[in-house]
Structures are given as structure tokens and as C-alpha cells.
Scaffold this motif. Structure first.
Motif, PDB file in Angstrom:
ATOM      1  N   VAL A 274       3.566   7.508  11.322  1.00 16.35           N
ATOM      2  CA  VAL A 274       2.147   8.017  11.646  1.00 16.35           C
ATOM      3  C   VAL A 274       1.379   7.498  10.693  1.00 16.35           C
ATOM      4  CG1 VAL A 274       1.284  10.512  11.298  1.00 16.35           C
ATOM      5  CG2 VAL A 274       3.596  10.073  12.408  1.00 16.35           C
ATOM      6  N   ALA A 275       1.721   7.157   9.415  1.00 18.38           N
ATOM      7  CA  ALA A 275       0.774   6.537   8.414  1.00 18.38           C
ATOM      8  C   ALA A 275       0.074   5.064   9.085  1.00 18.38           C
ATOM      9  CB  ALA A 275       1.275   6.380   7.275  1.00 18.38           C
ATOM     10  N   ALA A 276       0.945   4.480   9.775  1.00 17.64           N
ATOM     11  CA  ALA A 276       0.357   3.367  10.378  1.00 17.64           C
ATOM     12  C   ALA A 276      -0.528   3.342  11.968  1.00 17.64           C
ATOM     13  CB  ALA A 276       1.625   2.528  10.830  1.00 17.64           C
ATOM     14  N   GLY A 277      -0.498   4.703  12.121  1.00 15.60           N
ATOM     15  CA  GLY A 277      -1.745   5.107  13.255  1.00 15.60           C
ATOM     16  C   GLY A 277      -1.008   5.279  14.680  1.00 15.60           C
TER      17      GLY A 277
ATOM     18  N   MET B 263       0.653  -1.180   0.097  1.00 15.32           N
ATOM     19  CA  MET B 263       0.058  -0.072  -0.025  1.00 15.32           C
ATOM     20  C   MET B 263       0.740   1.396   0.126  1.00 15.32           C
ATOM     21  SD  MET B 263      -2.779   1.324   2.845  1.00 15.32           S
ATOM     22  CE  MET B 263      -3.475   2.847   2.892  1.00 15.32           C
ATOM     23  N   THR B 264       0.647   2.107  -1.013  1.00 13.51           N
ATOM     24  CA  THR B 264       1.296   3.515  -1.043  1.00 13.51           C
ATOM     25  C   THR B 264       0.810   4.545  -0.040  1.00 13.51           C
ATOM     26  OG1 THR B 264       1.899   3.032  -3.262  1.00 13.51           O
ATOM     27  CG2 THR B 264       1.925   5.422  -2.356  1.00 13.51           C
ATOM     28  N   ILE B 265       1.894   5.144   0.706  1.00 12.26           N
ATOM     29  CA  ILE B 265       1.575   6.072   1.534  1.00 12.26           C
ATOM     30  C   ILE B 265       1.595   7.640   0.819  1.00 12.26           C
ATOM     31  CG2 ILE B 265       2.067   7.536   3.784  1.00 12.26           C
ATOM     32  CD1 ILE B 265       3.620   4.870   4.628  1.00 12.26           C
ATOM     33  N   ARG B 266       0.255   8.330   0.664  1.00 11.50           N
ATOM     34  CA  ARG B 266       0.133   9.334   0.179  1.00 11.50           C
ATOM     35  C   ARG B 266       0.487  10.635   1.073  1.00 11.50           C
ATOM     36  NH1 ARG B 266      -3.090   9.653  -4.510  1.00 11.50           N
ATOM     37  NH2 ARG B 266      -4.633  11.295  -3.452  1.00 11.50           N
ATOM     38  N   VAL B 267       1.203  11.684   0.548  1.00 14.92           N
ATOM     39  CA  VAL B 267       1.462  12.618   1.346  1.00 14.92           C
ATOM     40  C   VAL B 267       1.868  13.898   0.753  1.00 14.92           C
ATOM     41  CG1 VAL B 267       3.730  13.614   2.771  1.00 14.92           C
ATOM     42  CG2 VAL B 267       3.424  11.033   2.424  1.00 14.92           C
ATOM     43  N   VAL B 268       1.318  14.909   1.510  1.00 14.50           N
ATOM     44  CA  VAL B 268       1.038  16.482   1.136  1.00 14.50           C
ATOM     45  C   VAL B 268       2.230  16.958   1.984  1.00 14.50           C
ATOM     46  CG1 VAL B 268      -0.085  18.495   1.529  1.00 14.50           C
ATOM     47  CG2 VAL B 268      -1.104  16.501   0.604  1.00 14.50           C
TER      48      VAL B 268
ATOM     49  N   LEU C  71      13.225  10.960   8.731  1.00 16.21           N
ATOM     50  CA  LEU C  71      11.888  11.360   8.269  1.00 16.21           C
ATOM     51  C   LEU C  71      11.087  10.365   7.341  1.00 16.21           C
ATOM     52  CD1 LEU C  71      10.378  14.002   6.971  1.00 16.21           C
ATOM     53  CD2 LEU C  71      11.964  13.930   5.014  1.00 16.21           C
ATOM     54  N   VAL C  72      11.741   9.400   6.614  1.00 20.59           N
ATOM     55  CA  VAL C  72      11.053   8.420   6.132  1.00 20.59           C
ATOM     56  C   VAL C  72      10.310   7.456   7.055  1.00 20.59           C
ATOM     57  CG1 VAL C  72      11.228   6.357   4.562  1.00 20.59           C
ATOM     58  CG2 VAL C  72      12.313   8.488   3.950  1.00 20.59           C
ATOM     59  N   HIS C  73      11.005   7.216   8.321  1.00 26.04           N
ATOM     60  CA  HIS C  73      10.555   6.298   9.233  1.00 26.04           C
ATOM     61  C   HIS C  73       9.260   7.202   9.963  1.00 26.04           C
ATOM     62  CE1 HIS C  73      10.366   4.056  12.813  1.00 26.04           C
ATOM     63  NE2 HIS C  73      10.554   5.087  13.558  1.00 26.04           N
ATOM     64  N   ALA C  74       9.391   8.487  10.099  1.00 22.80           N
ATOM     65  CA  ALA C  74       8.423   9.244  10.506  1.00 22.80           C
ATOM     66  C   ALA C  74       6.954   9.124   9.945  1.00 22.80           C
ATOM     67  CB  ALA C  74       8.640  10.715  10.868  1.00 22.80           C
TER      68      ALA C  74
ATOM     69  N   ALA D 171      -7.296  13.736  -0.419  1.00 20.76           N
ATOM     70  CA  ALA D 171      -7.302  12.723   0.793  1.00 20.76           C
ATOM     71  C   ALA D 171      -6.186  11.774   0.820  1.00 20.76           C
ATOM     72  CB  ALA D 171      -8.371  11.705   0.325  1.00 20.76           C
ATOM     73  N   PRO D 172      -5.064  12.429   1.395  1.00 21.67           N
ATOM     74  CA  PRO D 172      -3.432  11.817   1.489  1.00 21.67           C
ATOM     75  C   PRO D 172      -3.712  11.199   2.956  1.00 21.67           C
ATOM     76  CG  PRO D 172      -3.467  14.404   2.084  1.00 21.67           C
ATOM     77  CD  PRO D 172      -4.794  13.833   1.382  1.00 21.67           C
ATOM     78  N   ASP D 173      -2.814  10.198   3.248  1.00 20.34           N
ATOM     79  CA  ASP D 173      -2.531   9.581   4.550  1.00 20.34           C
ATOM     80  C   ASP D 173      -2.015  10.704   5.644  1.00 20.34           C
ATOM     81  OD1 ASP D 173      -3.608   7.176   3.402  1.00 20.34           O
ATOM     82  OD2 ASP D 173      -1.943   7.250   2.239  1.00 20.34           O
ATOM     83  N   VAL D 174      -0.904  11.223   5.103  1.00 19.72           N
ATOM     84  CA  VAL D 174      -0.107  12.308   5.959  1.00 19.72           C
ATOM     85  C   VAL D 174      -0.075  13.450   5.300  1.00 19.72           C
ATOM     86  CG1 VAL D 174       2.127  12.158   7.205  1.00 19.72           C
ATOM     87  CG2 VAL D 174       1.055  10.155   6.982  1.00 19.72           C
ATOM     88  N   ALA D 175      -0.039  14.437   6.270  1.00 22.47           N
ATOM     89  CA  ALA D 175       0.435  15.846   5.914  1.00 22.47           C
ATOM     90  C   ALA D 175       1.540  16.275   6.700  1.00 22.47           C
ATOM     91  CB  ALA D 175      -0.698  16.811   5.876  1.00 22.47           C
ATOM     92  N   LEU D 176       2.708  16.767   5.963  1.00 19.74           N
ATOM     93  CA  LEU D 176       3.706  17.420   6.735  1.00 19.74           C
ATOM     94  C   LEU D 176       3.635  18.897   6.712  1.00 19.74           C
ATOM     95  CD1 LEU D 176       7.050  15.361   5.296  1.00 19.74           C
ATOM     96  CD2 LEU D 176       5.787  14.986   7.508  1.00 19.74           C
TER      97      LEU D 176
END
Length: 223
Positions: A118-121, A1-6, A111-114, A48-53
Motif C-alpha cells: 500500500v505504501a508503494a501505491g 526509505m522508511t515507511i511511517r505508519v499510524v 501484515l508487513v507485506h500489506a 504525515a505518515p505514509d499508511v494508516a491501519l
């Protein structure tokens, strides 16, 4: 599953640098790069991304305002980017619903780990920020219990102990050692605490521990 980020930061080089790092990962896709908080909110609503930085300091709408709006309107999880020492309002993001904090000089791998965590909840604080953030947040902003202690009556005695340790900034491994149980058991307790109290993540558990008076403001974060 791809994590979508803004990625939202008003400094173009910082924004593009983070985006390049994340886009290079097979499981992460940066779907938008924006320069202010209002644009970040709009991008989250549209994509509708999964994570926003979110940078804490941005024009039009700052990162805290953007975080508050995003948390209220979507399931997207937010990570605040901050210099910490100069961002005096970063603590407000705890109440706004932020799931993590990172220093802007974060290492590539962190950064990548974070983003993945976070995407994993889960919630995440940069190691150099975690307990200092808890201590300074509570000392600076919590003067007296702001929530009724009765709110904690839904917890079992062991779940209450778990919340106490969460409020002190302990990891699951540290809580397991303190309670003399397995990490799996601690994970179960943490999940029960969050569910029963209607909390989004561990960061909100920290707030709850102080605002119900379970931990006194200014008390040590660990023993």
C-alpha cells in the motif's frame, strides 16, 4: 526509505501487537498508536505518515469516517482492519478511499507485506476477501449504474477491456493471460485507466466498472 505508519484500534492488545510486528521491520516505523478514529485523523494530520491501519469499528469516529477524512485531507493511504463477516459497513470504505482490507487475524508476514504494498501505491485485499468482497459489495450496494457510461469514452478499447477485468477482480497476470499480452503491458494499461479516470487505485477501478454499468451488478466476478 522508511515507511511511517499510524495504527488505530480501540483494542489495546490488537493495536500494540500490530505495532510491535511492524516496528520490528527495518523499513517500517510506527509513529503513533491511537484508540479511536478521531485520534487517527489528528495523528495523520500531525505526523504525515505514509499508511494508516484503521479498525472498522472504533469509538468517537469509526474507521470508515476516519478513512474518508484522511483520504480527503492527505496523501496517506489507508488499510481497513476487519473481521469481515460481522462488519456490515465495510463496503462503505471502498467509497471512502481505502487502499486495502485485511482480516484482523492476518498472519505476521501478510501484515508487513500489506503495509509495503500500500505504501508503494498499490491496493490490496486479503486473498480470502478479494473476490467475495467484490461480489457482495456489488450485489448489496449497486442496483443501477450510478455514473454516466460516457465517462469511459476517454479509454481505448484495450484499456476498457483492462477495466472490465479489473472489475472482475483479476490480477495483472490473469489479465495478461486473458488479453494475450505481457504483464508489463497490462501494468501500463492499468496505469492509463487510473490516470484517465482519475482513480486512486484498483479498488476504485472496481467501483467504476460497476457504477458505469461496464459490469452488471451481481454478475460473476470472473469467468
Amino acid at each position: 526509505m522508511t515507511i511511517r505508519v499510524v495504527v488505530a484500534d480501540d483494542q489495546e492488545l490488537v493495536r500494540s501487537g500490530f505495532a510491535m510486528i511492524l516496528d520490528a521491520q527495518e523499513d517500517i516505523e510506527v509513529v503513533a498508536e491511537v484508540g479511536d478514529g478521531a485520534a487517527a485523523v489528528a495523528a495523520v494530520e500531525r505526523l504525515a505518515p505514509d499508511v494508516a491501519l484503521l479498525d472498522v469499528r472504533m469509538p468517537v469516529l469509526d474507521g470508515i469516517g476516519a478513512c474518508r477524512s484522511i483520504s480527503a485531507r492527505s496523501a496517506c493511504r489507508t488499510v481497513m482492519l476487519t473481521t469481515f463477516d460481522s462488519d456490515e459497513y465495510v463496503y462503505e470504505a471502498l467509497h471512502a478511499g481505502a487502499s486495502g482490507f485485511l482480516l484482523k487475524d492476518v498472519r505476521r508476514d501478510d501484515l508487513v507485506h500489506a503495509v509495503r504494498v500500500v505504501a508503494a501505491g498499490e491496493s490490496l485485499l486479503a486473498p480470502s476477501v478479494a473476490r467475495r468482497l467484490i461480489e457482495e459489495y456489488t450485489a448489496a450496494t449497486v442496483r443501477a449504474p450510478a455514473l454516466p457510461a460516457e465517462r469511459l469514452e476517454v479509454l481505448t478499447a484495450r484499456e476498457r477491456e483492462t477495466l472490465l477485468h479489473l472489475g472482475r477482480g483479476l490480477s495483472n497476470a490473469e489479465i495478461a493471460a486473458a488479453l494475450v499480452v505481457s504483464e508489463h503491458t497490462v501494468k501500463s494499461h492499468v496505469g492509463n485507466v487510473l490516470a484517465k479516470l482519475g482513480l486512486r487505485d484498483r479498488i476504485q477501478a472496481v467501483i467504476c466498472a460497476y457504477e458505469t454499468g461496464l459490469i452488471a451488478a451481481g454478475a460473476p466476478s470472473g469467468e
